[in-house]
Design a protein around this motif. Structure first.
Motif, PDB file in Angstrom:
ATOM      1  N   GLY A 459       0.914  -1.209   0.006  1.00 26.06           N
ATOM      2  CA  GLY A 459      -0.113   0.224   0.229  1.00 26.06           C
ATOM      3  C   GLY A 459       0.693   1.203   0.085  1.00 26.06           C
ATOM      4  N   LEU A 460       2.064   1.151   0.773  1.00 28.36           N
ATOM      5  CA  LEU A 460       2.856   2.295   1.123  1.00 28.36           C
ATOM      6  C   LEU A 460       3.354   2.697  -0.328  1.00 28.36           C
ATOM      7  N   GLY A 461       3.911   1.481  -1.034  1.00 27.00           N
ATOM      8  CA  GLY A 461       4.646   1.557  -2.123  1.00 27.00           C
ATOM      9  C   GLY A 461       3.755   2.309  -3.360  1.00 27.00           C
ATOM     10  N   TRP A 462       2.509   1.779  -3.239  1.00 25.93           N
ATOM     11  CA  TRP A 462       1.384   2.375  -4.162  1.00 25.93           C
ATOM     12  C   TRP A 462       1.417   3.626  -4.105  1.00 25.93           C
ATOM     13  N   LEU A 463       1.132   4.289  -2.929  1.00 27.47           N
ATOM     14  CA  LEU A 463       0.961   5.478  -2.485  1.00 27.47           C
ATOM     15  C   LEU A 463       1.858   6.451  -3.086  1.00 27.47           C
ATOM     16  N   VAL A 464       3.460   5.768  -2.666  1.00 32.92           N
ATOM     17  CA  VAL A 464       4.652   6.520  -2.924  1.00 32.92           C
ATOM     18  C   VAL A 464       4.658   6.712  -4.445  1.00 32.92           C
ATOM     19  N   LEU A 465       4.419   5.693  -5.311  1.00 33.09           N
ATOM     20  CA  LEU A 465       4.316   5.818  -6.612  1.00 33.09           C
ATOM     21  C   LEU A 465       3.453   7.051  -7.135  1.00 33.09           C
ATOM     22  N   GLY A 466       2.183   7.134  -6.729  1.00 32.03           N
ATOM     23  CA  GLY A 466       1.166   8.067  -6.941  1.00 32.03           C
ATOM     24  C   GLY A 466       1.739   9.376  -6.787  1.00 32.03           C
ATOM     25  N   TYR A 467       2.608   9.621  -5.755  1.00 32.34           N
ATOM     26  CA  TYR A 467       3.110  10.998  -5.505  1.00 32.34           C
ATOM     27  C   TYR A 467       4.312  11.429  -6.380  1.00 32.34           C
ATOM     28  N   PRO A 488      -4.669   1.368  -1.953  1.00 28.61           N
ATOM     29  CA  PRO A 488      -3.415   1.655  -1.276  1.00 28.61           C
ATOM     30  C   PRO A 488      -3.419   2.223   0.370  1.00 28.61           C
ATOM     31  N   THR A 489      -4.398   3.120   0.395  1.00 23.98           N
ATOM     32  CA  THR A 489      -4.366   3.424   2.023  1.00 23.98           C
ATOM     33  C   THR A 489      -5.025   2.404   2.912  1.00 23.98           C
ATOM     34  N   LEU A 490      -5.952   1.556   2.159  1.00 29.66           N
ATOM     35  CA  LEU A 490      -6.436   0.565   2.989  1.00 29.66           C
ATOM     36  C   LEU A 490      -5.471  -0.449   3.337  1.00 29.66           C
ATOM     37  N   LEU A 491      -4.695  -0.687   2.340  1.00 26.94           N
ATOM     38  CA  LEU A 491      -3.712  -1.761   2.456  1.00 26.94           C
ATOM     39  C   LEU A 491      -2.663  -1.617   3.383  1.00 26.94           C
TER      40      LEU A 491
END
Ligand SMILES: Nc1nc2c(ncn2[C@@H]2O[C@H](COP(=O)(O)OP(=O)(O)OP(=O)(O)O)[C@@H](O)[C@H]2O)c(=O)[nH]1
Ligand SMILES: [Mg+2]
Length: 561
Positions: A459-467, A488-491
Motif C-alpha cells: 500500500g505504501l509503495g503504491w501511494l509513494v508511486l502516485g506521489y 493503497p491507503t486501505l492496504l
C-alpha cells in the motif's frame, strides 16, 4: 591304699552333642554376618567375630581327632604336678620357687602326626613337646589316644608375659581344666577374670580342687561346697568339680577318667567352638536388634532431598531462563518483522547459562553429556539445605536401626557428596528442556505478520508511486476504491493495524506458553535431579539397609544350635 578323694559334683554336660554340620552352618552364618557388616560397623566391634571365624576354620581343618586340654590355674596350684601325674613321667618341672612354668608344655597321647601341626598352630615349642607312645606302655594309655595335654604358665603371674600367654592359649584349646588349691580357690582374680568369663563354655570346663590331701576329711566337703557355690555365682552351674591329689597316682583317677571320656567322645573341639559362637553372637546381639523394618526413607523425605538438590543444581535459575527464552524466541518469531532483527541482537537467556536447546547450541547428546553449564554456584543457604536434607534422609532411614548402624547410614548418605555438584551439572546440561524446536504456531503467526506487513508495504509503495507520478506531472492513475477509502491507503493502514492486532493477540498466548515451557522444564529437571539423588544419596543408604537385613538374618541363623 586308695587315696582317691576325687568326687564328681554335678553331671558333666556331655550329653549335649554338637553336630559338626550345624556348627559349620553357624560359623558360615557368622561369616555372612561379617561380609554384610564389614565396612559399615567399626572394626573394633567385629574383631571377636573375625577371630572366631579364623580360629574355627583353622582348628577344624587341623585335626578333629585330637582333643586339646589345658591345665590352667594360679601358681603353685599343682598344674605341672597333675601334668606329670597324668603323663606318669616327670616332663614339666615342678618347683618350689614360684612361678615355675614360664611357657606351655605339651604331651601328646598316640600318634604325632596331626598333633604336630596342631601344636605348631597353638605355639608350643618342639622342645616342650612330649609323646606318650602306646607301644611303650602296652595298652595302658590307649584310652587317652588323641589327647593333647597342655601345662600352662600361671594366670595370676607376677610375670605379665605369663598372663598374655595364658590368655592366648585359653582362646585356642578345646577343654580347660581349672586347677585351684585349698588356699587360693576363692581368689577374686580366678573367678572374675577367668572362670566367670568361661560361663558360655560350661560344656568344655572342668574344675579341679588339687592338693586335697592337705585338707582333713571333715574339711574337704566344706571346701568343695564353698567352691561349688562360687562356681555357681560365676555362671558355671553344673560343671564337673573334682578333688585331686597330684602327688599320689591314686589321687587323679577321677580326673583321668573324665579326660578319657572327653577324648573318646571327640566332642570337646566342637563344643568349644559352639561355645565361642555363642559368646560372639551374644556380643553382637545389640548390633542387630530384633525384627525391625528396613524400608528406607519415606516419600516426603525423598522429595525434600530432591528439592534441596534442585536448589543446589540451580534448577530455579534454569527454569527462569527457559521462561524468558520462550518469550524472547517467541517475540523473535512472531513479532513485527521490521523489528525482529533488532530483537535477535539481544542475547538468548538460555545461551547465557550454556544450556542445551539454545539456538546454535550443540544438540548432539554425546556432546551435551560432557558439557558444563554456567548455572550460578549454590549459595551457602542452598548448600546447608542440602546438608540438612541428606541428614534427614539418613536419620529417617536409620530411625529403627540398632547401635552402630545409624552412623553407617549417615556415612553412606554423605559418601558421594563431593561427586554431587558435577553430577548435577551434568544432568542439567544433558536434560532436554523442550526448547530445541520452534512451535508451529509461532511460524504461522510469523508468516501472518509477514503477510500483513507486505500488504502495508505494498500500500505504501503504491501511494509513494502516485506521489512521484504527480510530482513529475505524469498522469496519476486512478486508485481503485473500497467505499470512500482508496485501496493503497486501505492496504497500508489495514496492514499496520492487523500487525498490531496480531501482536496484541499473540502476547498473552506467548506468556501462557512461557509458563507452560517453564513447568515442563521444571518437571524434566526435577526428574533428572531426583535420579541423581537416588544414585548418589539413596542408593548407598539402601545398600547399608540391605546389608543390615543380611547381617540380622545371618546372626539369627548363627544362634540356631
Ligand atoms: N601335698 C601336695 N602337694 C602338691 C600337690 N600338687 C602339687 N603339689 C606341690 O605344690 C608345689 C607346686 O606344684 P607345681 O606343680 O609346680 O605347681 P604349678 O601350678 O605348676 O605352678 P606354676 O608352674 O608356678 O604355675 C610343688 O612343690 C608340688 O610338689 C598335691 O596334690 N598335694
Ligand atoms: Mg607349673
Amino acid at each position: 591304699m586308695s587315696n582317691v578323694v576325687g568326687r564328681i559334683r554335678g553331671a558333666f554336660r556331655g550329653d549335649q552333642r554338637v553336630d559338626p554340620d550345624v556348627l559349620l552352618a553357624r560359623l558360615d552364618a557368622v561369616r555372612r554376618f561379617l561380609a554384610a557388616a564389614d565396612g559399615h560397623l567399626p572394626d573394633s566391634r567385629l574383631v571377636s567375630a573375625h577371630t572366631l571365624v579364623e580360629r574355627a576354620g583353622t582348628r577344624l581343618a587341623l585335626s578333629r581327632d585330637h582333643t586339646v586340654v589345658a591345665l590352667a590355674g594360679a601358681t603353685g596350684s599343682g598344674k605341672s604336678s597333675l601334668f606329670n601325674g597324668l603323663a606318669r613321667l616327670d616332663l614339666s618341672p615342678v618347683g618350689v620357687r614360684r612361678p615355675t612354668t614360664g611357657v606351655a608344655h605339651a604331651c601328646v597321647w598316640g600318634a604325632q602326626e596331626g598333633a604336630a601341626r596342631l601344636l605348631d598352630w597353638i605355639g608350643v615349642l618342639p622342645r616342650h613337646r612330649f609323646v606318650r607312645e602306646s607301644a611303650l606302655d602296652a595298652d595302658d594309655e590307649a584310652t587317652l589316644h588323641g589327647l593333647v595335654l597342655l601345662d600352662l604358665p600361671d594366670f595370676d603371674s607376677v610375670q605379665w608375659s605369663h598372663r598374655l600367654e595364658v590368655d592366648r592359649l585359653l582362646g585356642l584349646v578345646d577343654l580347660v581344666v581349672w586347677v585351684v588349691d585349698p588356699q587360693k580357690y576363692a581368689d577374686r582374680v580366678i573367678h572374675t577374670n577367668y572362670l566367670g568369663e568361661f560361663h558360655r563354655h560350661r560344656d568344655v570346663t572342668l574344675v579341679v580342687l588339687n592338693q586335697a590331701d592337705r585338707l582333713s576329711p571333715a574339711e574337704l566337703p566344706r571346701v568343695l561346697a564353698d567352691l561349688r557355690r562360687l562356681l555357681d555365682a560365676d555362671g558355671l552351674e553344673g560343671v564337673p568339680l573334682l578333688a585331686t591329689t597330684a602327688t599320689d597316682p591314686g589321687g587323679i583317677v577321677e580326673l583321668r577318667a573324665a579326660l578319657e571320656r572327653t577324648v573318646t567322645e571327640r566332642q570337646a573341639a566342637l563344643r568349644r567352638l559352639a561355645g565361642d559362637v555363642d559368646t560372639v553372637v551374644a556380643g553382637l546381639d545389640e548390633l542387630v536388634g530384633s525384627d525391625r523394618p528396613t524400608t528406607g526413607p519415606d516419600e516426603a523425605t525423598k522429595s525434600e532431598l530432591t528439592r534441596a538438590l534442585a536448589g543446589t543444581a540451580g534448577v530455579p535459575a534454569v527454569t527462569e531462563a527457559v521462561q524468558q527464552a520462550y518469550r524472547h524466541r517467541a517475540a523473535a518469531s512472531t513479532g513485527w518483522p521490521l523489528v525482529r532483527g533488532w530483537r535477535r541482537l539481544r542475547p538468548d537467556p538460555m545461551r547465557r547459562l550454556h544450556l542445551p536447546g539454545a539456538p546454535g547450541e550443540a544438540t548432539d547428546p554425546a556432546e551435551s553429556l560432557v558439557a558444563a553449564t554456567s548455572v550460578p554456584d549454590p549459595t551457602a543457604a542452598q548448600r546447608s539445605a542440602l546438608g540438612l536434607a541428606i541428614r534427614t534422609v539418613a536419620d529417617r532411614a536409620a530411625a529403627e536401626l540398632p547401635a552402630g548402624w545409624p552412623d553407617a547410614v549417615a556415612d553412606a548418605a554423605r559418601s558421594r557428596l563431593t561427586d554431587l555438584p558435577d553430577a548435577l551439572d551434568r544432568v542439567v546440561a544433558a536434560t532436554d528442556l523442550g526448547m530445541a524446536r520452534r512451535p508451529l504456531w509461532w511460524r504461522l503467526v510469523g508468516a501472518g505478520q509477514w503477510l500483513v506487513t507486505l500488504a502495508a508495504l505494498g500500500g505504501l509503495g503504491w501511494l509513494v508511486l502516485g506521489y512521484v507520478l504527480r510530482a513529475l506531472g505524469l498522469p496519476d492513475p486512478e486508485h481503485p476504491m473500497v467505499g470512500v477509502v482508496p485501496v493503497p491507503t486501505l492496504l497500508l493502514l489495514g496492514g499496520l493495524l492487523a500487525g498490531l492486532l496480531l501482536a496484541a493477540l499473540t502476547r498473552p498466548v506467548v506468556r501462557w506458553g512461557a509458563v507452560r515451557a517453564r513447568r515442563r522444564a521444571d518437571q524434566r529437571l526435577t526428574a533428572a535431579v531426583a535420579a541423581v539423588g537416588d544414585e548418589y544419596v539413596l542408593a548407598p543408604v539402601r545398600d547399608v539397609l540391605a546389608n543390615y537385613a543380611v547381617a540380622r538374618d545371618a546372626l539369627r541363623d548363627a544362634t540356631r544350635r
